[in-house]
Design an enzyme around this catalytic site. Sequence first.
Site, PDB file in Angstrom:
ATOM      1  CG  PHE A   1      15.012  56.214 -20.419  1.00 10.20           C
ATOM      2  CD1 PHE A   1      15.049  56.720 -21.715  1.00 10.20           C
ATOM      3  CD2 PHE A   1      13.792  56.220 -19.739  1.00 10.20           C
ATOM      4  CE1 PHE A   1      13.892  57.213 -22.317  1.00 10.20           C
ATOM      5  CE2 PHE A   1      12.632  56.706 -20.336  1.00 10.20           C
ATOM      6  CZ  PHE A   1      12.683  57.201 -21.633  1.00 10.20           C
TER       7      PHE A   1
ATOM      8  N   PRO B   1       9.116  60.952 -17.887  1.00 10.17           N
ATOM      9  CG  PRO B   1      10.931  59.670 -18.535  1.00 10.17           C
ATOM     10  CD  PRO B   1       9.907  59.786 -17.463  1.00 10.17           C
TER      11      PRO B   1
ATOM     12  CB  ALA C   1      22.665  49.978 -16.994  1.00  8.44           C
TER      13      ALA C   1
ATOM     14  CE1 TYR D   1       5.465  51.487 -17.118  1.00  8.83           C
ATOM     15  CE2 TYR D   1       4.205  53.220 -18.211  1.00  8.83           C
ATOM     16  CZ  TYR D   1       5.409  52.710 -17.760  1.00  8.83           C
ATOM     17  OH  TYR D   1       6.563  53.431 -17.951  1.00  8.83           O
TER      18      TYR D   1
END
Length: 250
Positions: A14, A180, A10, A150
Amino acid sequence: MSKIVLITGATSGFGEATAERFAKEGYKVIITGRRKERLDAFKARFPNADILTLCFDVSDRKAVFDAINTLPEAYKSIDILVNNAGLALGLGRVPEADLDEWDTMIDTNIKGLLYVTKAVLPIMVARKSGYIFNLGSIAGNWPYEGGNVYGATKAFVKQFSLNLRTDLRGTNIRVTNIEPGFAETEFSDVRFKGDKEKAAQVYKGTKALDKEDIAHTIFTLSQLPAHVDVTRIEIMPTMQTCNGLFVERH
Ligand code: NDP
Ligand code: 8X3
């Protein structure tokens, strides 16, 4: 009573936007990441919100369990987990790619997500309630040059989300894999190890997703009635498409 959401990663992108959205909506928010100064700065920005900061590396198994197992009473009953912490390193093709970078991506995107999930799940299972969001990616659905490991870590996240949901049948716990397309966060700065010019090139001439688009998606899904589970959701910028099968011609 306010609901509690725990968001990994955080301190940026995002995760930060999602934490901000839930804090503004009156949730109690547990924010985590390795950069303590960023966590403290976030908390200072919202003096009237209920925010708990936890500084740990998701790939450090002991640190993850220590942090979750010693949550203060007021933050114990986690309602929503957003497994967001993650990264890409490098864009080399498999023959040239760096093994240490592969290890870090696997340790963070796969093992870190598993540790946090395992640590939080007993709380949700005991209450027969909860919602887990995992941050996958279109890279877990579609290959692109240099996306190798990835993309494979995100394919793992997708399949684990499906299996997790299956194993949680009967517990009322919802699981959604968020997938996303490209978004302008610190993602490319990290991928190119702080080379801002190279990172900027990724987004040049495009309108990429904003971090708030993903925060909005997660928040909106969390507001659906408890009997509704969205299994997966793929979200791309309108300008981005999956290219189809490219053929090299002589
Ligand atoms: P950012 O680089 O902006 O944010 C990544 C966050 O993950 C940071 O808060 C960072 O915190 C945290 N993080 C990274 N490694 C660790 C670790 N070992 N332990 C704890 N926290 C860690 O990237 P995004 O916001 O773009 O990425 C968030 C997620 O979304 C990732 O999983 C990424 O793969 C995924 N994603 C990103 C897309 C994009 O184009 N941006 C598209 C699709 C998916 P700190 O450094 O303080 O530890
Ligand atoms: C990040 C999206 O397309 O840059 O997961 O790999 S992409």
